[in-house]
Structures are given as C-alpha cells and as structure tokens.
Scaffold this motif. Structure first.
Motif, PDB file in Angstrom:
ATOM      1  N   PHE A  11      38.366   1.446  -5.111  1.00  0.00           N
ATOM      2  CA  PHE A  11      39.236   0.267  -5.011  1.00  0.00           C
ATOM      3  C   PHE A  11      39.775  -0.217  -6.355  1.00  0.00           C
ATOM      4  O   PHE A  11      40.657  -1.071  -6.390  1.00  0.00           O
ATOM      5  CB  PHE A  11      38.480  -0.881  -4.322  1.00  0.00           C
ATOM      6  CG  PHE A  11      38.045  -0.547  -2.932  1.00  0.00           C
ATOM      7  CD1 PHE A  11      38.976  -0.347  -1.915  1.00  0.00           C
ATOM      8  CD2 PHE A  11      36.703  -0.396  -2.630  1.00  0.00           C
ATOM      9  CE1 PHE A  11      38.579  -0.018  -0.627  1.00  0.00           C
ATOM     10  CE2 PHE A  11      36.290  -0.075  -1.345  1.00  0.00           C
ATOM     11  CZ  PHE A  11      37.231   0.119  -0.345  1.00  0.00           C
ATOM     12  N   GLY A  12      39.263   0.352  -7.440  1.00  0.00           N
ATOM     13  CA  GLY A  12      39.707  -0.111  -8.751  1.00  0.00           C
ATOM     14  C   GLY A  12      40.341   0.958  -9.605  1.00  0.00           C
ATOM     15  O   GLY A  12      40.451   0.795 -10.819  1.00  0.00           O
ATOM     16  N   SER A  13      40.770   2.062  -8.999  1.00  0.00           N
ATOM     17  CA  SER A  13      41.386   3.135  -9.782  1.00  0.00           C
ATOM     18  C   SER A  13      42.698   2.654 -10.400  1.00  0.00           C
ATOM     19  O   SER A  13      43.350   1.753  -9.878  1.00  0.00           O
ATOM     20  CB  SER A  13      41.645   4.359  -8.905  1.00  0.00           C
ATOM     21  OG  SER A  13      42.652   4.086  -7.946  1.00  0.00           O
ATOM     22  N   LYS A  14      43.064   3.293 -11.503  1.00  0.00           N
ATOM     23  CA  LYS A  14      44.295   2.919 -12.210  1.00  0.00           C
ATOM     24  C   LYS A  14      45.141   4.171 -12.422  1.00  0.00           C
ATOM     25  O   LYS A  14      44.719   5.072 -13.151  1.00  0.00           O
ATOM     26  CB  LYS A  14      43.968   2.277 -13.562  1.00  0.00           C
ATOM     27  CG  LYS A  14      43.136   0.999 -13.432  1.00  0.00           C
ATOM     28  CD  LYS A  14      42.772   0.470 -14.804  1.00  0.00           C
ATOM     29  CE  LYS A  14      41.912  -0.786 -14.720  1.00  0.00           C
ATOM     30  NZ  LYS A  14      40.604  -0.545 -14.086  1.00  0.00           N
ATOM     31  N   PRO A  15      46.341   4.265 -11.816  1.00  0.00           N
ATOM     32  CA  PRO A  15      46.904   3.318 -10.849  1.00  0.00           C
ATOM     33  C   PRO A  15      46.118   3.342  -9.536  1.00  0.00           C
ATOM     34  O   PRO A  15      45.362   4.291  -9.290  1.00  0.00           O
ATOM     35  CB  PRO A  15      48.337   3.829 -10.645  1.00  0.00           C
ATOM     36  CG  PRO A  15      48.249   5.284 -10.970  1.00  0.00           C
ATOM     37  CD  PRO A  15      47.233   5.414 -12.061  1.00  0.00           C
ATOM     38  N   PRO A  16      46.297   2.317  -8.700  1.00  0.00           N
ATOM     39  CA  PRO A  16      45.505   2.242  -7.473  1.00  0.00           C
ATOM     40  C   PRO A  16      45.856   3.344  -6.474  1.00  0.00           C
ATOM     41  O   PRO A  16      46.991   3.818  -6.421  1.00  0.00           O
ATOM     42  CB  PRO A  16      45.851   0.857  -6.908  1.00  0.00           C
ATOM     43  CG  PRO A  16      47.181   0.517  -7.504  1.00  0.00           C
ATOM     44  CD  PRO A  16      47.197   1.143  -8.865  1.00  0.00           C
ATOM     45  N   ILE A  17      44.846   3.747  -5.691  1.00  0.00           N
ATOM     46  CA  ILE A  17      45.088   4.641  -4.571  1.00  0.00           C
ATOM     47  C   ILE A  17      45.896   3.879  -3.527  1.00  0.00           C
ATOM     48  O   ILE A  17      45.651   2.688  -3.283  1.00  0.00           O
ATOM     49  CB  ILE A  17      43.758   5.129  -3.963  1.00  0.00           C
ATOM     50  CG1 ILE A  17      42.931   5.877  -5.018  1.00  0.00           C
ATOM     51  CG2 ILE A  17      43.998   6.018  -2.749  1.00  0.00           C
ATOM     52  CD1 ILE A  17      41.527   6.234  -4.564  1.00  0.00           C
ATOM     53  N   SER A  18      46.857   4.512  -2.905  1.00  0.00           N
ATOM     54  CA  SER A  18      47.707   3.867  -1.902  1.00  0.00           C
ATOM     55  C   SER A  18      46.864   3.200  -0.819  1.00  0.00           C
ATOM     56  O   SER A  18      45.896   3.799  -0.308  1.00  0.00           O
ATOM     57  CB  SER A  18      48.634   4.915  -1.272  1.00  0.00           C
ATOM     58  OG  SER A  18      49.181   4.433  -0.067  1.00  0.00           O
ATOM     59  N   ASP A  19      47.227   1.973  -0.461  1.00  0.00           N
ATOM     60  CA  ASP A  19      46.482   1.278   0.596  1.00  0.00           C
ATOM     61  C   ASP A  19      46.671   1.977   1.947  1.00  0.00           C
ATOM     62  O   ASP A  19      45.827   1.866   2.839  1.00  0.00           O
ATOM     63  CB  ASP A  19      46.837  -0.203   0.673  1.00  0.00           C
ATOM     64  CG  ASP A  19      48.325  -0.473   0.831  1.00  0.00           C
ATOM     65  OD1 ASP A  19      49.095   0.487   0.975  1.00  0.00           O
ATOM     66  OD2 ASP A  19      48.708  -1.661   0.806  1.00  0.00           O
ATOM     67  N   ASP A  20      47.764   2.723   2.119  1.00  0.00           N
ATOM     68  CA  ASP A  20      47.937   3.523   3.338  1.00  0.00           C
ATOM     69  C   ASP A  20      46.832   4.580   3.452  1.00  0.00           C
ATOM     70  O   ASP A  20      46.247   4.781   4.521  1.00  0.00           O
ATOM     71  CB  ASP A  20      49.302   4.226   3.338  1.00  0.00           C
ATOM     72  CG  ASP A  20      50.459   3.252   3.544  1.00  0.00           C
ATOM     73  OD1 ASP A  20      50.322   2.370   4.409  1.00  0.00           O
ATOM     74  OD2 ASP A  20      51.462   3.374   2.837  1.00  0.00           O
ATOM     75  N   ILE A  21      46.573   5.240   2.326  1.00  0.00           N
ATOM     76  CA  ILE A  21      45.541   6.271   2.312  1.00  0.00           C
ATOM     77  C   ILE A  21      44.168   5.676   2.593  1.00  0.00           C
ATOM     78  O   ILE A  21      43.404   6.171   3.431  1.00  0.00           O
ATOM     79  CB  ILE A  21      45.546   7.013   0.958  1.00  0.00           C
ATOM     80  CG1 ILE A  21      46.839   7.809   0.794  1.00  0.00           C
ATOM     81  CG2 ILE A  21      44.323   7.931   0.831  1.00  0.00           C
ATOM     82  CD1 ILE A  21      47.020   8.416  -0.582  1.00  0.00           C
ATOM     83  N   LEU A  22      43.856   4.579   1.894  1.00  0.00           N
ATOM     84  CA  LEU A  22      42.527   3.974   2.050  1.00  0.00           C
ATOM     85  C   LEU A  22      42.353   3.335   3.420  1.00  0.00           C
ATOM     86  O   LEU A  22      41.263   3.390   3.997  1.00  0.00           O
ATOM     87  CB  LEU A  22      42.281   2.948   0.941  1.00  0.00           C
ATOM     88  CG  LEU A  22      42.192   3.528  -0.476  1.00  0.00           C
ATOM     89  CD1 LEU A  22      41.938   2.427  -1.490  1.00  0.00           C
ATOM     90  CD2 LEU A  22      41.107   4.591  -0.555  1.00  0.00           C
ATOM     91  N   ALA A  23      43.414   2.732   3.956  1.00  0.00           N
ATOM     92  CA  ALA A  23      43.318   2.117   5.281  1.00  0.00           C
ATOM     93  C   ALA A  23      42.993   3.175   6.336  1.00  0.00           C
ATOM     94  O   ALA A  23      42.164   2.948   7.227  1.00  0.00           O
ATOM     95  CB  ALA A  23      44.617   1.397   5.626  1.00  0.00           C
ATOM     96  N   LYS A  24      43.622   4.339   6.208  1.00  0.00           N
ATOM     97  CA  LYS A  24      43.346   5.416   7.163  1.00  0.00           C
ATOM     98  C   LYS A  24      41.948   5.990   6.957  1.00  0.00           C
ATOM     99  O   LYS A  24      41.219   6.290   7.914  1.00  0.00           O
ATOM    100  CB  LYS A  24      44.394   6.515   7.029  1.00  0.00           C
ATOM    101  CG  LYS A  24      44.302   7.574   8.120  1.00  0.00           C
ATOM    102  CD  LYS A  24      45.522   8.477   8.121  1.00  0.00           C
ATOM    103  CE  LYS A  24      45.480   9.453   9.300  1.00  0.00           C
ATOM    104  NZ  LYS A  24      46.686  10.297   9.346  1.00  0.00           N
ATOM    105  N   ALA A  25      41.552   6.131   5.688  1.00  0.00           N
ATOM    106  CA  ALA A  25      40.238   6.700   5.382  1.00  0.00           C
ATOM    107  C   ALA A  25      39.105   5.818   5.900  1.00  0.00           C
ATOM    108  O   ALA A  25      38.118   6.310   6.442  1.00  0.00           O
ATOM    109  CB  ALA A  25      40.093   6.909   3.879  1.00  0.00           C
ATOM    110  N   PHE A  26      39.270   4.491   5.726  1.00  0.00           N
ATOM    111  CA  PHE A  26      38.212   3.561   6.128  1.00  0.00           C
ATOM    112  C   PHE A  26      38.427   2.981   7.529  1.00  0.00           C
ATOM    113  O   PHE A  26      37.596   2.216   8.013  1.00  0.00           O
ATOM    114  CB  PHE A  26      38.098   2.416   5.108  1.00  0.00           C
ATOM    115  CG  PHE A  26      37.469   2.837   3.812  1.00  0.00           C
ATOM    116  CD1 PHE A  26      36.089   2.837   3.672  1.00  0.00           C
ATOM    117  CD2 PHE A  26      38.248   3.233   2.737  1.00  0.00           C
ATOM    118  CE1 PHE A  26      35.497   3.232   2.482  1.00  0.00           C
ATOM    119  CE2 PHE A  26      37.667   3.627   1.538  1.00  0.00           C
ATOM    120  CZ  PHE A  26      36.285   3.631   1.408  1.00  0.00           C
ATOM    121  N   GLN A  27      39.548   3.362   8.156  1.00  0.00           N
ATOM    122  CA  GLN A  27      39.854   2.906   9.519  1.00  0.00           C
ATOM    123  C   GLN A  27      39.864   1.374   9.616  1.00  0.00           C
ATOM    124  O   GLN A  27      39.255   0.774  10.498  1.00  0.00           O
ATOM    125  CB  GLN A  27      38.849   3.499  10.520  1.00  0.00           C
ATOM    126  CG  GLN A  27      38.897   5.021  10.619  1.00  0.00           C
ATOM    127  CD  GLN A  27      40.224   5.533  11.198  1.00  0.00           C
ATOM    128  OE1 GLN A  27      40.493   5.349  12.375  1.00  0.00           O
ATOM    129  NE2 GLN A  27      41.036   6.151  10.362  1.00  0.00           N
TER     130      GLN A  27
END
Length: 218
Positions: free
Chosen positions: A189-205
């Motif tokens: 959640f703190g990577s620079k630049p951030p990982i796309s919220d689309d990617i993380l939303a799908k990964a974490f459902q």
C-alpha cells in the motif's frame, strides 16, 4: 543406460551444490571488514586491507538500550547488520533487538535473504509464519514466554505481537549479514509510485475506496 544414469546423477549433484551456495557465500579469508565508504558495487561490500582491521570493526555498543516504541505499530527494531558492524561482511550472520509496547506488534514481513531465530528475553509474544501457496498458506503459530525460542524460515511472511500487559523484548539472529526486510503492508500500500487501486481492489476483492483509504495511511 549406465552412462545416462551417471549424467543424470552429475546434473542432480551440480544442482544440489548450487543450492548450497544460494545465500550468503562462505568467506575465503579470515576477515573481510566492509569498506562502507567504497563506491564500488559488489554482491556485499568491498573488503578493507586486513592489516587495517581494528577491534571496533567487530564491535557494537547499545543493544541493552530499549528502542522507542512510540509509533503506530508499537514496536522498534534495533539492527546489528553489516551496516553497524563492518566486520560482519562475508560472515553470513546478523542480529536484531525487538522492543514491544503492550499490544505492540512487529507487523507481517519477510526477510528475503535470511532465516530468523528469535528468543524472548522479557514478556509474552504471539508469533507465527505463513507457508507458501504450495503448502496452502498454512499459519504456524505459538505463544512464547521468557526464554522460549522460535524459528521463522527464510522468505516466509511472519509476525510477532506482544499479548502481555507490560513491555516485551526479543533478540533474534539472522542467517545473513544483510537480511533485508519487506513489510507487507508498506510494500503493497505504500509503494512509490503506488500500485494501481484497480489491481489491488481485484487482488484483495474489495472496493477501490477501501484501497484508496489504505494507501492514504502509507
């Protein structure tokens, strides 16, 4: 047929031999004090001239001092790696002190280059690690008391939590001069630049708003 069997055996032996040296290599001299000022990049650190080695190259003072646990997670890690003791260079070992406030935790993290063996000095900790996908992400956990020892295998996600009502202290040895640490929440959640919220939303459902909130914390 015999020749094929011999070739297969040699291949397997060479593969096993390569695994033996997958981590910090064995030293090829008595000492290799790290030249921390060198601008030469190698796998580890450039050695100083052994004739210039001194006692302080193998010395660290202050591991008796409590770390500051006044932070969001309620813990503090005092490292003693090659960055603090230059004489650890090529020796494949390091040390940390972990201080915990009541309810403090050393959040889920991994050491990409080291196995960790932890000893509780004071207090009561709940600790655990999670096996890989191959082993069904099984949680292996235990409550530890003063004097107890627990091992966290190299590369696996693990954590420690102070479940007592007073401060807790642990000392851990690691099988690398520079074990590294990847704190899972910070990395995701703190990577620079951030990982796309689309990617993380799908990964974490979860909804993207949840991801945006989490990223804002880091």
């Amino acid at each position: 047929m015999k020749m094929s069997a011999h070739i297969l055996l040699l291949v397997l032996l060479s593969f096993t031999s390569s695994l033996t040296y997958a981590f910090d290599p064995s030293p090829l001299q008595d000492i290799c004090v790290a030249d921390l000022d060198s601008h030469v990049f190698v796998n580890g650190h450039v050695c100083k001239d052994p004739k210039l080695a001194k006692a302080n190259d193998f010395f660290f003072k202050g591991l008796d001092k409590p770390g500051n646990t006044m932070n969001k997670v309620g813990s503090n890690v005092t490292q003693v790696t090659v960055a603090q003791i230059a004489g650890l260079n090529t020796l494949g070992i390091s040390l940390v002190r972990i201080d915990f406030a009541p309810n403090g935790q050393n959040p889920p993290h991994t050491h990409p280059r080291a196995t960790e063996i932890l000893t509780v000095i004071e207090g009561t900790l709940f600790v655990g690690f999670v096996t890989s996908n191959q082993n069904n992400n099984r949680l292996i956990s235990k409550v530890l008391h003063k004097g107890d020892v627990f091992v966290f295998p190299i590369g696996l996600i693990h954590f420690q939590v102070n479940i007592g009502h007073s401060n807790a202290v642990a000392i851990a040895g690691l099988s690398s001069q520079n074990p590294g640490v990847i704190t899972i929440a910070n990395a995701v959640f703190g990577s620079k630049p951030p990982i796309s919220d689309d990617i993380l939303a799908k990964a974490f459902q979860v909804d993207k708003k949840v991801i945006d909130h989490l990223q804002a914390q880091f």
